[in-house]
Design an enzyme around this catalytic site. Sequence first.
Site, PDB file in Angstrom:
ATOM      1  CG  ASN A   9      -1.690   1.248   1.428  1.00 43.25           C
ATOM      2  OD1 ASN A   9      -1.772   2.076   0.511  1.00 43.25           O
ATOM      3  ND2 ASN A   9      -2.271   1.428   2.605  1.00 43.25           N
ATOM      4  CD1 TRP A  10       3.583   1.211  -2.842  1.00 41.23           C
ATOM      5  CD2 TRP A  10       3.365   2.289  -4.792  1.00 41.23           C
ATOM      6  NE1 TRP A  10       4.302   0.516  -3.793  1.00 41.23           N
ATOM      7  CE2 TRP A  10       4.181   1.158  -4.992  1.00 41.23           C
ATOM      8  CE3 TRP A  10       3.083   3.118  -5.887  1.00 41.23           C
ATOM      9  CZ2 TRP A  10       4.719   0.846  -6.242  1.00 41.23           C
ATOM     10  CZ3 TRP A  10       3.620   2.802  -7.140  1.00 41.23           C
ATOM     11  CH2 TRP A  10       4.432   1.680  -7.311  1.00 41.23           C
ATOM     12  CE  LYS A  11       0.089   3.141   4.851  1.00 44.97           C
ATOM     13  NZ  LYS A  11       0.241   3.187   6.296  1.00 44.97           N
ATOM     14  CG  HIS A  99      -5.629   1.733   5.317  1.00 46.52           C
ATOM     15  ND1 HIS A  99      -5.080   2.714   6.095  1.00 46.52           N
ATOM     16  CD2 HIS A  99      -4.670   0.787   5.151  1.00 46.52           C
ATOM     17  CE1 HIS A  99      -3.821   2.372   6.378  1.00 46.52           C
ATOM     18  NE2 HIS A  99      -3.550   1.208   5.810  1.00 46.52           N
ATOM     19  CD  GLU A 101      -2.582   5.382   6.877  1.00 40.91           C
ATOM     20  OE1 GLU A 101      -2.593   5.489   5.641  1.00 40.91           O
ATOM     21  OE2 GLU A 101      -1.690   4.769   7.496  1.00 40.91           O
ATOM     22  CD  GLU A 171      -3.035  -2.557   7.338  1.00 42.96           C
ATOM     23  OE1 GLU A 171      -1.972  -2.791   6.767  1.00 42.96           O
ATOM     24  OE2 GLU A 171      -3.673  -1.504   7.167  1.00 42.96           O
ATOM     25  N   GLY A 177       3.131   2.184  10.740  1.00 40.24           N
ATOM     26  CA  GLY A 177       4.069   3.296  10.563  1.00 40.24           C
ATOM     27  C   GLY A 177       4.827   3.651  11.824  1.00 40.24           C
ATOM     28  CB  SER A 217       5.946  -1.996  11.666  1.00 41.21           C
ATOM     29  OG  SER A 217       5.527  -0.685  12.029  1.00 41.21           O
ATOM     30  N   GLY A 238       3.200  -1.177   4.147  1.00 39.99           N
ATOM     31  CA  GLY A 238       3.167   0.246   3.833  1.00 39.99           C
ATOM     32  C   GLY A 238       4.562   0.734   3.462  1.00 39.99           C
ATOM     33  N   GLY A 239       5.236   1.357   4.406  1.00 39.86           N
ATOM     34  CA  GLY A 239       6.536   2.005   4.152  1.00 39.86           C
ATOM     35  C   GLY A 239       7.536   1.144   3.392  1.00 39.86           C
TER      36      GLY A 239
END
Length: 254
Positions: A9-11, A99, A101, A171, A177, A217, A238-239
Amino acid sequence: MRPKVIAGNWKMHHGPAATRRFFSKFFGEFSPRLSGAEPTILIFPPAISLLAAAESKGGRPEISLGIQNIHWEPKGAFTGEHSVGMALAAGARFALVGHSERRHVFGETDAQVESKVAAAMREGLTPVVCVGETLDERRDSRVQEVIVRQLDAALLGVPEDVKNSILVAYEPVWAIGTGETATVDDVADAHGILRRRLREVRGDAFAQEVAILYGGSVKPANAAELLAVADVDGVLVGGASLDPESFARIVESG
Ligand code: 13P
């Protein structure tokens, strides 16, 4: 056995040019195995980069694309939103729904998650339903209550006679993150709760088909350990999915 799913997930990272650079480097880093036991790779770029991603990935069958959010209406005066049909036309086959966020930064509700799942299923986009508790909810021993409530709401959007399945991503909000990863016991517990609930609500055959991913993470150093946990069918990264090399290492753990 369900094939493992490795999702990135590149956000709000990587516009069209950076997306093209990602794919050309990723293909240099990652060579498909000859054994046939490939993980399924899903990439969720920003919506504005979907076409660039679709062009860059070309005919690679092991990679599918998804959109990070959808609206439940097919069209209309919804500034800034994207419909399921638009996502499909731009090359997406999956959609993240709910999600953390979206829920915690943009106030998305369980009822909206239900509507989005229903819209996706109706038009043939596979939803990846995200659930997870906050740190306060974990401290109050409410993990089961929260993730079952979120899952139940999403399942209301899945028609009884469904042919295509859904995916679920656990999640925990406090692990996203932050560099904090849930312990393997926490992950096993939560995934067990979700699998049991899927079975209770929709029966064994449906529950067995649903891939349940862990997110929070995930990185090359912990991916293999997490993927070995019971009922973990994949990871939502993610990251560490932004860098082609680190994402390739995670894919190789699958
Ligand atoms: P991080 O891997 O950066 O913690 O993000 C997880 C996530 O939210 C994936 O959807």
